[in-house]
Design a protein around this motif. Sequence first.
Motif, PDB file in Angstrom:
ATOM      1  N   CYS A   1      -5.951   0.376  -1.525  1.00  0.00           N
ATOM      2  CA  CYS A   1      -4.744  -0.385  -1.193  1.00  0.00           C
ATOM      3  C   CYS A   1      -4.171   0.031   0.157  1.00  0.00           C
ATOM      4  N   LEU A   2      -4.193   1.323   0.437  1.00  0.00           N
ATOM      5  CA  LEU A   2      -3.675   1.815   1.707  1.00  0.00           C
ATOM      6  C   LEU A   2      -4.528   1.319   2.871  1.00  0.00           C
ATOM      7  N   CYS A   3      -5.839   1.259   2.675  1.00  0.00           N
ATOM      8  CA  CYS A   3      -6.720   0.699   3.707  1.00  0.00           C
ATOM      9  C   CYS A   3      -6.383  -0.776   3.945  1.00  0.00           C
TER      10      CYS A   3
ATOM     11  N   ALA B   1      -3.516  -2.245   3.395  1.00  0.00           N
ATOM     12  CA  ALA B   1      -2.211  -2.314   4.059  1.00  0.00           C
ATOM     13  C   ALA B   1      -2.354  -2.012   5.548  1.00  0.00           C
TER      14      ALA B   1
ATOM     15  N   GLY C   1       0.820  -1.223   0.000  1.00  0.00           N
ATOM     16  CA  GLY C   1       0.000   0.000   0.000  1.00  0.00           C
ATOM     17  C   GLY C   1       0.847   1.263   0.000  1.00  0.00           C
TER      18      GLY C   1
END
Length: 108
Positions: free
Chosen positions: A94-96, A98, A65
Amino acid sequence: MQSIILYIGAALAEIGGCFAFWAWLRMGRSPVWLVPGCGALVVFAWLLTRVDASEAGRAYAAYGGIYIISALLWLWLAEGVRPDRWDLIGAVLCLCGAGVILFSPHRV
């Protein structure tokens, strides 16, 4: 917090190292670019091993992420191409993911 800083450093090193190869192979730059590129990739691998995670796979998954966000920033700042809304939506998703991988209470 330390993990995030290590991930950001790793992402910058990986993107810089990979860009050196891109510049050599795709942009016709000198093979001399490979020297700092390889050094940056070594720094990337070393930083990723410093992350506080008990399993390598989980550390790599969470890193994904951060890498995506960093790659889109590279696209914008280094290549002059502004990410569009689809890039940003994908990056947030994606960051969520990760974050869930990195901060969830996993069985040991």
